[in-house]
Design a protein around this motif. Structure first.
Motif, PDB file in Angstrom:
ATOM      1  N   GLY A  54       1.049  -1.205   0.016  1.00  0.00           N
ATOM      2  CA  GLY A  54       0.042   0.567   0.311  1.00  0.00           C
ATOM      3  C   GLY A  54       0.569   1.253  -0.086  1.00  0.00           C
ATOM      4  N   VAL A  55       2.291   1.344   0.392  1.00  0.00           N
ATOM      5  CA  VAL A  55       3.193   2.130   0.085  1.00  0.00           C
ATOM      6  C   VAL A  55       3.402   2.147  -1.609  1.00  0.00           C
ATOM      7  N   GLU A  56       3.180   3.587  -1.443  1.00  0.00           N
ATOM      8  CA  GLU A  56       3.308   3.930  -3.430  1.00  0.00           C
ATOM      9  C   GLU A  56       4.006   5.133  -4.349  1.00  0.00           C
ATOM     10  N   VAL A  57       5.203   5.269  -3.630  1.00  0.00           N
ATOM     11  CA  VAL A  57       6.661   6.496  -4.616  1.00  0.00           C
ATOM     12  C   VAL A  57       5.832   6.444  -5.147  1.00  0.00           C
ATOM     13  N   VAL A  58       4.625   7.199  -5.605  1.00  0.00           N
ATOM     14  CA  VAL A  58       4.727   8.330  -7.243  1.00  0.00           C
ATOM     15  C   VAL A  58       5.985   8.769  -7.825  1.00  0.00           C
ATOM     16  N   ARG A  59       6.634   9.263  -7.346  1.00  0.00           N
ATOM     17  CA  ARG A  59       7.100  10.004  -7.687  1.00  0.00           C
ATOM     18  C   ARG A  59       8.759  10.513  -7.601  1.00  0.00           C
ATOM     19  N   ASP A  60       9.331  11.320  -7.952  1.00  0.00           N
ATOM     20  CA  ASP A  60      10.857  11.999  -7.286  1.00  0.00           C
ATOM     21  C   ASP A  60      10.351  13.302  -7.455  1.00  0.00           C
ATOM     22  N   LEU A  61      10.536  14.229  -6.743  1.00  0.00           N
ATOM     23  CA  LEU A  61      10.092  15.438  -7.097  1.00  0.00           C
ATOM     24  C   LEU A  61      11.660  16.469  -7.132  1.00  0.00           C
ATOM     25  N   THR A  62      11.935  17.303  -8.240  1.00  0.00           N
ATOM     26  CA  THR A  62      13.244  17.886  -8.285  1.00  0.00           C
ATOM     27  C   THR A  62      13.001  19.234  -7.756  1.00  0.00           C
ATOM     28  N   VAL A  63      14.395  19.939  -7.303  1.00  0.00           N
ATOM     29  CA  VAL A  63      14.187  21.707  -6.221  1.00  0.00           C
ATOM     30  C   VAL A  63      15.469  22.264  -7.721  1.00  0.00           C
ATOM     31  N   PHE A  64      14.074  23.061  -8.531  1.00  0.00           N
ATOM     32  CA  PHE A  64      14.760  24.324  -9.415  1.00  0.00           C
ATOM     33  C   PHE A  64      15.061  23.072 -10.261  1.00  0.00           C
ATOM     34  N   GLY A  65      15.042  21.971 -10.371  1.00  0.00           N
ATOM     35  CA  GLY A  65      15.303  21.256 -11.863  1.00  0.00           C
ATOM     36  C   GLY A  65      16.512  19.835 -11.214  1.00  0.00           C
ATOM     37  N   TYR A  66      17.019  20.395  -9.973  1.00  0.00           N
ATOM     38  CA  TYR A  66      18.236  19.672  -9.386  1.00  0.00           C
ATOM     39  C   TYR A  66      17.289  17.741  -9.491  1.00  0.00           C
ATOM     40  N   ALA A  67      17.670  17.242  -9.340  1.00  0.00           N
ATOM     41  CA  ALA A  67      17.116  15.320  -9.054  1.00  0.00           C
ATOM     42  C   ALA A  67      18.591  14.927  -7.703  1.00  0.00           C
ATOM     43  N   GLU A  68      17.831  15.667  -6.704  1.00  0.00           N
ATOM     44  CA  GLU A  68      18.986  15.308  -5.861  1.00  0.00           C
ATOM     45  C   GLU A  68      19.444  13.406  -5.730  1.00  0.00           C
ATOM     46  N   ARG A  69      20.241  12.680  -5.602  1.00  0.00           N
ATOM     47  CA  ARG A  69      20.535  11.481  -4.734  1.00  0.00           C
ATOM     48  C   ARG A  69      19.503  10.515  -3.927  1.00  0.00           C
ATOM     49  N   LEU A 108      28.106  26.135  -6.773  1.00  0.00           N
ATOM     50  CA  LEU A 108      26.881  27.343  -6.838  1.00  0.00           C
ATOM     51  C   LEU A 108      25.840  27.004  -7.133  1.00  0.00           C
ATOM     52  N   PRO A 109      25.473  27.032  -8.499  1.00  0.00           N
ATOM     53  CA  PRO A 109      23.321  26.469  -8.210  1.00  0.00           C
ATOM     54  C   PRO A 109      22.838  25.955  -7.592  1.00  0.00           C
ATOM     55  N   MET A 110      23.853  24.728  -7.159  1.00  0.00           N
ATOM     56  CA  MET A 110      23.467  23.593  -6.479  1.00  0.00           C
ATOM     57  C   MET A 110      23.598  24.138  -5.254  1.00  0.00           C
TER      58      MET A 110
END
Length: 403
Positions: free
Chosen positions: A212-227, A372-374
């Motif tokens: 019943g636990v479903e990870v629907v998606r990974d959210l990026t932060v200002f376009g960064y996909a954090e590990r 710097l951007p990160m």
């Protein structure tokens, strides 16, 4: 108030500085290359091998679980004020160094919660592996459908059914949920909707592999996909034993507040470390880059930027150290206005310093060749994470009006 580091804190800071110079700085490009290779293989959340190597090296040097005063592995006994400069140094490499020290969010806050409220069985199953760096965890509180800056709005339901709790709801920004080592979620939900607003919520420990636990998606932060990922998670009729309740029913709101006090010191000091790295990069760039016949460092506007950045970071650091001292000596409740103040002042100051550093670097400041951007994306996110600026300003104003 005395903010000078204790002898013990200075000892660990010296160890950490040597570790950074000898291992972490040289490891950063290796880490980035290994991350790229994993992403190309379709595993963007995989653990680069260099991370485990650094964890082992840090542990051998005694640089392990420094954030947790009650840790017995080993018994550091560092106060929050003692830990603050260590957290600042780790902010120079926020994607790498905190994890190498087993001092990264959200595990630090989760370990503190487990240390304070877990049963002996919960400690054995979850806390001990976390302290050993064998697993990771995530904290599922924020929801997309309500204003989660007001924790009493949390709508996820946790209903008792015999010897189980049944959980239904949707969470997002569940940091760490995409990490392959994440094994447990600390989920906040409503166990008693008829109680007073601050007594409705509870925390339940949910193994991430529970049906019943479903990870629907990974959210990026200002376009960064954090590990480690920021998961949006749906809970559909998720059943866990009643023994997975963390603490008492109805105590979730108060427990969340207890978790946030030290955690905000950690966040703010790491952010100050990010600012110090930005200033160091700015100094180097200003000395080496020539524009219109002279180094940037000779230009009055660049000198002003450097001076204002130095003033700003020193002010921010002193405010955080004062807050840490207050928590150590009088408790988080006595320091709550200061805790709110650092949560506003530090990310604002760090964002401004990073923005200036980006400007000094020109095109290089917005590209992939500097951190710097990160760093900016992380600092800007702090103005929303753990409550947006406006919530903390409201708290400060209310305290001021009561004077």
């Amino acid at each position: 108030m005395d903010f000078a580091p204790s002898d013990q804190a200075q000892h660990y800071l010296d160890l950490l500085n040597r570790f950074v110079d000898e291992r972490v700085g040289p490891a950063e490009p290796v880490y980035l290359e290994q991350r790229r290779a994993l992403a190309e293989q379709g595993d963007p959340h995989g653990v680069p091998p260099i991370v485990e190597e650094l964890k082992e090296a840090a542990r051998e040097r005694g640089l392990w679980n420094l954030f947790l005063p009650a840790s017995t592995e080993p018994a550091h006994g560092l106060s929050l004020l003692d830990y603050a400069p260590l957290a600042e140094r780790s902010g120079w490499y926020p994607d790498l160094l905190p994890e190498a020290l087993n001092c990264s969010a959200p595990d630090t806050g989760n370990m503190e919660l487990l240390h304070l409220f877990a049963t002996p069985d919960q400690r054995t199953r979850w806390l001990n592996p976390l302290l050993a760096g064998q697993i990771r965890s995530a904290f599922a509180m924020t929801e997309p459908d309500v204003a989660s800056s007001d924790a009493t709005n949390i709508a996820t339901s946790i209903v008792r059914d015999g010897e189980h709790y049944v959980i239904n709801g949707r969470k997002w920004w569940t940091t760490g949920a995409l990490d392959p080592r994440c094994e447990v979620l600390i989920v906040m939900g409503v166990t008693n909707p008829e109680a007073a607003p601050s007594r409705r919520q509870s925390f339940v420990l949910v193994p991430i592999g529970t049906p019943g636990v479903e990870v629907v998606r990974d959210l990026t932060v200002f376009g960064y996909a954090e590990r480690q990922g920021h998961g949006e998670i749906v809970f559909r009729d998720v059943r866990v034993p009643v023994s997975n309740l963390l603490g008492e029913e109805g105590a979730g709101f108060a427990m969340a507040q207890a978790r946030l006090g030290p955690g905000r010191i950690h966040h703010c000091m790491r952010a100050i470390g990010m600012a110090e790295r930005a200033i160091a990069l700015m100094r180097t760039r200003a000395k080496e880059r020539v524009a219109f016949g002279a180094p940037l460092s000779s230009r009055g506007v660049v000198q002003q930027w450097l001076a204002e950045s130095r003033i700003s970071v020193e002010q921010a650091r002193l405010l955080v150290l004062e807050t840490a001292w207050l928590i150590d000596n009088h408790g988080a409740r006595a320091a709550r206005t200061k805790i709110a103040a650092i949560k506003v002042a530090v990310p604002r100051a760090v964002c401004a310093i990073l923005d200036t550093a980006i400007q000094v670097h020109g095109g290089a400041g917005v590209g992939p060749d500097t951190p710097l951007p990160m760093l900016w994306a992380g600092a800007r996110t702090l103005r929303i994470a753990d409550g947006p600026d406006e919530v903390h300003l409201r708290s400060i104003a209310r305290a001021e009006l009561k004077r």
